[in-house]
Design a protein around this motif. Structure first.
Motif, PDB file in Angstrom:
ATOM      1  N   VAL A  75      13.574  11.543  -1.728  1.00 51.94           N
ATOM      2  CA  VAL A  75      15.061  11.442  -1.334  1.00 51.94           C
ATOM      3  C   VAL A  75      15.068   9.811  -1.186  1.00 51.94           C
ATOM      4  N   THR A  76      15.801   9.264  -1.156  1.00 56.77           N
ATOM      5  CA  THR A  76      16.340   8.240  -1.095  1.00 56.77           C
ATOM      6  C   THR A  76      15.753   7.096   0.077  1.00 56.77           C
ATOM      7  N   GLY A  77      14.956   6.212  -0.451  1.00 55.52           N
ATOM      8  CA  GLY A  77      14.257   5.503   0.573  1.00 55.52           C
ATOM      9  C   GLY A  77      13.299   5.795  -0.055  1.00 55.52           C
ATOM     10  N   SER A  78      12.448   6.849  -0.381  1.00 61.35           N
ATOM     11  CA  SER A  78      11.528   7.578  -0.270  1.00 61.35           C
ATOM     12  C   SER A  78      10.218   6.143  -1.205  1.00 61.35           C
TER      13      SER A  78
ATOM     14  N   ASN B 197       1.222  -1.322  -0.132  1.00 67.73           N
ATOM     15  CA  ASN B 197       0.093   0.134  -0.026  1.00 67.73           C
ATOM     16  C   ASN B 197       0.785   1.278   0.330  1.00 67.73           C
ATOM     17  N   LEU B 198       0.941   2.282  -0.795  1.00 65.24           N
ATOM     18  CA  LEU B 198       1.625   3.078  -0.693  1.00 65.24           C
ATOM     19  C   LEU B 198       1.618   3.997  -0.156  1.00 65.24           C
ATOM     20  N   SER B 199       1.849   4.746   0.769  1.00 60.72           N
ATOM     21  CA  SER B 199       1.820   5.807   1.395  1.00 60.72           C
ATOM     22  C   SER B 199       0.696   7.065   1.188  1.00 60.72           C
ATOM     23  N   PRO B 200       0.594   8.388   2.264  1.00 60.85           N
ATOM     24  CA  PRO B 200      -0.138   9.141   1.359  1.00 60.85           C
ATOM     25  C   PRO B 200       0.327   9.497  -0.206  1.00 60.85           C
ATOM     26  N   GLU B 201       1.706  10.123   0.593  1.00 56.74           N
ATOM     27  CA  GLU B 201       2.745  10.475  -0.048  1.00 56.74           C
ATOM     28  C   GLU B 201       3.482  10.695  -1.506  1.00 56.74           C
ATOM     29  N   GLN B 202       3.416   8.976  -1.867  1.00 58.37           N
ATOM     30  CA  GLN B 202       3.197   8.130  -2.882  1.00 58.37           C
ATOM     31  C   GLN B 202       2.395   8.080  -3.233  1.00 58.37           C
ATOM     32  N   LEU B 203       1.028   8.114  -2.600  1.00 56.68           N
ATOM     33  CA  LEU B 203      -0.450   7.902  -3.506  1.00 56.68           C
ATOM     34  C   LEU B 203      -0.704   9.391  -4.304  1.00 56.68           C
ATOM     35  N   ALA B 204       0.331  10.350  -3.728  1.00 59.08           N
ATOM     36  CA  ALA B 204      -0.465  11.652  -4.209  1.00 59.08           C
ATOM     37  C   ALA B 204       0.655  11.801  -5.582  1.00 59.08           C
TER      38      ALA B 204
ATOM     39  N   ASN C  34       9.628  12.493   2.420  1.00 58.55           N
ATOM     40  CA  ASN C  34       9.366  11.383   3.371  1.00 58.55           C
ATOM     41  C   ASN C  34      10.171  10.127   3.137  1.00 58.55           C
ATOM     42  N   ARG C  35      11.412   9.394   3.475  1.00 58.52           N
ATOM     43  CA  ARG C  35      11.170   8.492   3.574  1.00 58.52           C
ATOM     44  C   ARG C  35       9.738   6.993   3.865  1.00 58.52           C
ATOM     45  N   ALA C  36      10.117   6.083   3.175  1.00 61.46           N
ATOM     46  CA  ALA C  36       8.980   4.714   3.184  1.00 61.46           C
ATOM     47  C   ALA C  36       9.372   4.221   4.943  1.00 61.46           C
TER      48      ALA C  36
END
Ligand code: ADP
Ligand code: ZN
Ligand code: ZN
Length: 737
Positions: free
Chosen positions: A232-235, A205-212, A386-388
């Motif tokens: 950023v690395t690991g985001s 599931n994508l994080s809210p930031e990833q989803l946006a 943000n990093r995941a």
């Protein structure tokens, strides 16, 4: 003139000439089917033959009919490149001022260049049988190799090819045959090589930031937008690529993914395999010619839905192009440095627009070119801050080593920090972008430096093999203890490469497990995989290595990153050195830390007040990039200028210089707004025994630069002395060496 009732074809050949060649089509060939885009075998030179590609056919030729030679055979039943693919390559050859024939052939995999037919082959694969799956492999502990192979096969989610096994094991054939005899493993035949097929179904599931971010991209996938995924690395950029690919496949289309170096990213590939329910074809130089051919055919006919590869994979044709992705878009390896010096990133950008497909460039440290393209609205930027999994960004600390006592190359402060981390049973990563023991060997009595005779640059000492190596031409010398000038025996190693750092660390931390990662320790196939496992399992305490550490993996237990020498990139004569250094440091730093144990990065420097160091201290690559962009604008450098570098080299200094002086005249006399700099010596003036000079040509308008260079190309080719030197044009040069 017209040749009655006969077909003439215009054929491109893999030769560095700006022209095509006319051939006659002999009568038995059926010319009712078009020949354009097919390969033909033609006579060439006195008694040679070459594979060529037909670009047009007509009944016209400028050659006297008597002198016209017939083609020997038509190789393909159907065109290997269609008109669009041909015209794209034409455009690119124009852009790089490169001969069309040479470009076409370098864009094809070796097997196709050599004239192999496009046949889908079946190949042998090995997979575990049901009884193999039910076996407790420890029962094989008397046959360790069989056990290892079976364990490996059990971990795979699809049958294994020969090359996959070669990568993992040496001499695996006999134990494998034993396993087959015991009916624990079976041999199957299927479509060849590197068709990776999903079996696991992991969904994230994508994080809210990833989803946006993904929603924004998804909208753009419809309208063929170009994105800069700046995270950023690991985001979780890779997760977004995967979602975008899934979407593309769902639309019935294919995706092409470029990565800088496949050997370093096995983890990246395995994530794709877990998550994408379609055929993935790999395309890189580690594959056999036939494997590359098979991937190429499957991409072209639409069987492979995803193509993952390095630089040259950008030329892989797709039946239904739907998405282009360039991961780590800042990486310099996308630029080819010999032959036709194309940038795979730029070719991908061009292809995406020609083939009406969206494009994603991804990076934690975008190139200044891409950031500039965001400013010009040529790229839409999407940021992930943000990093995941809630991991924290590391904190930065500067160690001012001016006048301080150092142990080898390690300051007291760094050693203390290391001790603490090691006591906590966490890992340390030390970055030093120099392999070997010491980069310079100097006479302590007179200051004489042992240089490579062919390159005039210092030889690097490699202690394990006890040899002096030239990193420019590969020459090897026996280690010598006598100065060539004063015959003293006091030759001392100056500077600290990874090998020497390893030695210092072994003395200082005798109880720690230290691992060195650089080109020398990862040459063996599968080595990087093994090292990764050792690091992730916690076997390793201290990791020391070159920029190879900046790529790919996350090492969650690394809580301290040490940058041994940040000064190298600060005062270089290459204007991109600062950008490269900032990218490397940011990328290496990004390897460290996870939610539960955030990381620290310490940077050793003699220039704690340097703006690069200061902005890095705030962990702000983008702030640094903006400063650099402003500076480049002020002093007229790319991306505010377009450059072409004309290089010439020869066995003495006179001829290449003479050639460039004449070239300069030819270029000056052309009307125009070109700025010329030089000729001047290349930063490494002598290399492989050749003296090297260059002339820099630049303009604020790309179109001016292109059109004047095309006007002048003929004049350059007519410079007589040009035959005696090696010269080449580098459009958008990435380094001025
Ligand atoms: P990047 O490509 O930006 O460096 P990755 O895609 O490799 O980042 O993600 C970093 C780590 O976080 C990986 O181990 C990945 O599996 C994990 N990750 C990414 N997105 C998520 C998510 N939405 N949920 C859980 N884990 C994630
Ligand atoms: Zn001496
Ligand atoms: Zn050399």
């Amino acid at each position: 003139m017209t040749v009655a009732n006969r077909t003439i074809v215009q054929v491109l050949l893999p030769v560095p000439l700006h022209r095509h060649f006319d051939y006659l089509v002999p009568t038995p060939v059926d010319t009712s089917l078009p020949l354009v885009g097919k390969r033909v075998l033609v006579p060439f030179g006195k008694s040679g033959k070459k594979v060529g590609l037909v670009i047009s056919q007509s009944d016209q030729t400028e050659i006297e009919p008597g002198k016209l030679k017939p083609i020997i055979e038509v190789i393909d039943d159907t065109p290997i490149l269609n008109r669009d693919q041909l015209s794209l390559r034409k455009w690119i050859s124009h852009y790089y001022l490169a001969p069309f024939g040479e470009l076409i052939f370098s864009s094809l995999p070796p097997a196709i260049r050599q004239g192999d037919r496009l046949v889908l082959k079946q190949e042998i694969f090995w997979q575990v049988t049901n009884s193999g799956k039910n076996l407790d492999t420890t029962s094989l502990n008397k046959a360790k190799k069989q056990q290892a192979i079976l364990d490996f096969l059990l971990r795979q989610d699809s049958p294994c090819s020969k090359s996959h096994l070669d990568e993992k094991f040496q001499n695996w054939r006999n134990p494998m045959n034993e396993l087959v005899r015991k009916e624990l493993v079976e041999v199957i035949k299927q479509d060849a090589a590197f068709n990776l097929i999903q079996t696991d179904h992991i969904d994230i599931n994508l994080s809210p930031e990833q989803l946006a971010a993904f929603n924004q991209i998804q909208a753009g996938l419809e309208s063929n937008k170009r994105f800069l995924l700046d995270g950023v690395t690991g985001s979780g950029k890779t997760e977004i690529y995967i979602k975008a690919i899934q979407y593309t496949i769902h639309q019935g289309k294919q995706a092409l993914v470029l990565v800088p170096e496949i050997g370093l990213t096995p983890h990246f590939i395995s994530r794709f395999r877990q998550r994408i329910n379609a055929k993935i074809a790999l395309m890189h130089s580690g594959l056999t010619d036939n494997e590359r051919l098979q991937s190429w055919i499957q991409a072209k006919n639409g069987m492979a839905k995803v193509i993952i590869g390095t630089r040259s994979a950008v030329w892989t044709p797709m039946k239904t192009p739907g998405l282009f992705i360039v991961d780590e878009e800042h990486d310099p390896s996308y630029k080819q440095q010999e032959g036709i010096r194309y940038s795979a990133k730029d070719v991908a950008i061009l292809r995406a627009s020609e083939e009406n497909a969206p494009l994603i460039l991804g990076s934690a440290t975008p190139s200044l070119e891409s950031l500039h393209n965001v400013e010009k609205n040529k790229l839409t930027r999407i940021t992930l801050n943000n990093r995941a999994e809630d991991a924290q960004q590391p904190t930065f600390k500067i160690i001012d080593i001016r006048g301080k006592k150092v142990h080898g190359a390690l300051s007291h402060d760094l050693l203390q920090s290391m001790e603490k981390v090691l006591a906590d049973k966490k890992q340390v990563l030390l970055f030093q972008n120099r392999r070997g023991y010491s980069p310079v060997q100097m006479c302590h009595d007179c200051g004489w430096i042992y240089n490579c005779e062919r390159c005039d640059t210092p030889l690097t000492y490699h202690k394990r093999i006890n040899r002096l190596l030239c990193h420019h031409c590969g020459v090897q010398h026996r280690q010598e203890n006598t100065c060539h000038e004063c015959h003293s025996n006091e030759i001392i190693p100056v500077g600290h490469g990874t090998e020497r750092l390893y030695e210092t660390l072994s003395e200082y931390f005798p109880d720690s497990n230290i691992l060195r990662i650089d080109r020398d320790t990862t040459r063996r196939k599968g080595a990087m995989d093994e090292y990764n496992e050792q690091i992730l399992s916690g076997e390793v305490d201290i990791l020391v290595g070159t920029q190879m550490l900046a790529k790919g993996h996350h090492f969650p237990d690394v809580t301290l990153v040490g940058i041994i020498d940040a000064d190298m990139g600060l005062y270089s004569n290459d204007f991109r050195a600062g950008e490269r250094m900032a990218q490397l440091i940011t990328q290496v730093s990004g390897r460290a830390g996870r939610a539960s144990h955030p990381g620290t990065v310490v940077i050793q420097t003699h220039y704690p007040d340097h703006p690069l160091i200061k902005t890095l201290l705030e962990n702000d690559y983008h702030h640094f990039a903006n400063l650099q962009l402003a500076e480049r604008k002020l002093i007229n450098l790319p991306p505010f200028q377009y450059q072409i570098l004309l290089r010439a080299e020869g066995y003495d200094t006179g001829q290449p210089l003479n050639f460039l002086k004449q070239a300069e005249k030819a270029l000056r006399s052309a009307s125009g707004k070109l700025e010329l700099f030089g000729p001047y010596p290349s930063p490494i003036e002598k290399r492989r025994g050749r003296y090297r000079y260059q002339l820099l040509i630049q303009s604020t308008q790309r179109s001016d630069l292109q059109s004047h260079m095309h006007e002048c190309l003929k004049n350059l080719e007519q410079i007589k002395i040009g035959n005696k030197v090696r010269w080449s044009l580098d459009v958008d040069p990435m380094d001025l060496f």
